[in-house]
Design a protein around this motif. Sequence first.
Motif: not given
Length: 405
Positions: A233-262
């Motif tokens: 969209g305006d920014r890239f973001g990712a949703g990860i599905v493993v065994s039919g379930r969303l992988l959210r991470g401990a704080h809901g930030s799995a799939g955040e792509m701010a790391y692309l700045e590096r």
Amino acid sequence: MSSRSLASRNSSSSPVRSSQQVRDVNSVVVLDALWGTASEHGMTGAELMEITGLSRATVLAICDGLRESGWLLEDRAPSAVPGRGRQARRFAFNADRGYVVAADIGLNSVTAVVADLAGGIRGRVRHRIDQFDPGVDRTDELRHSIGELLDSTGIGAERIVAGCIGVAASVDPSGAPTPGNAFWENFRLDLPRLREEAPWPLSFENDANLAALAEYHSVPGGFPGPFVTMLSGDRFGAGIVVSGRLLRGAHGSAGEMAYLERVRGVEHPLGLLPVTRELIERAEVAGRGTSLRRKARTGEDTAFEETFMALDEGDPVARDIVAELAERLALTVSSFALFVDPARVVIAGGVAELVGRLLPEVRVRLAELMPVVPEVVASDLGRDVVVVGAVRNAIEMVRARSLPG
């Protein structure tokens, strides 16, 4: 404690199901089997017996209860035996027992839909936001859009049973955007107010997660392998599905792509459309002759499409922009897929219809960047991918709490 006393303790603490509990469990089994089936594709008692493993008497009693409470519709099917007049009872899910609302809140638009409980969209509104004010509160705009939507469809608010709002931010387990998201600071929703005012259960979910949910359910039975949906969209973001379930991470930030700045060669998490506009502006500042200078001003949402039109006309600037987009997309996919190791990567969002033209070059580049290249495809769901996922999420909320009665 001895094994004997442990066994005795476990035995004495085991719950004993009442007949009503058993009936409720069996009712959910039958309702799950029928949920979403079109009224013309219902099931007979015999078909439900085969699917659920329940007896005929149990199936028919449960179906009668579900019909009385509005969950099922009943029709009479022709007998399967020629010449036999008796007709089988046929049951189908009543998708109009209630409705869900879903919305996608972006930087430049608000889209809201209302759908029946089978996921059929009954109405939509979409408002462009041409004057962007950083930090603006979108709460009233969302409320107005949903009100307009219900007015236009004639579906009263009392018939809405759940709602889901897609937001461009990671969402923590409590349903609130996680702090420190710079993009989310550009616009806000008063989530507590929206929850308090909504006469139905309302959830908030990351837009890329909703896109991944939509993609998962677009495959009959769900896509079997781990996969990633990259929402451009305006920014890239990712949703990860493993065994039919969303992988959210401990704080809901799995799939955040701010790391692309590096990531060298990418430098930011902007999506393909804003990158296209940026590249057109660079060419204009550099004084390069291109038809895109005029076309880009006719509407910012058309820049991606106009670039491919100019490419087909032999525009050299468009050729260079498309090559740059393919390189950036390959770097983005590889940098994420190298540590997630998905079987498939789906590129989704409003650009998906045209992004397929980039993929042959992207796949070639990925083979140079990765030891094992995942399948990379473009979504078929277009700009609706987030609201489709939000509808699915809202329906799952209803299913999770819908014991008949």
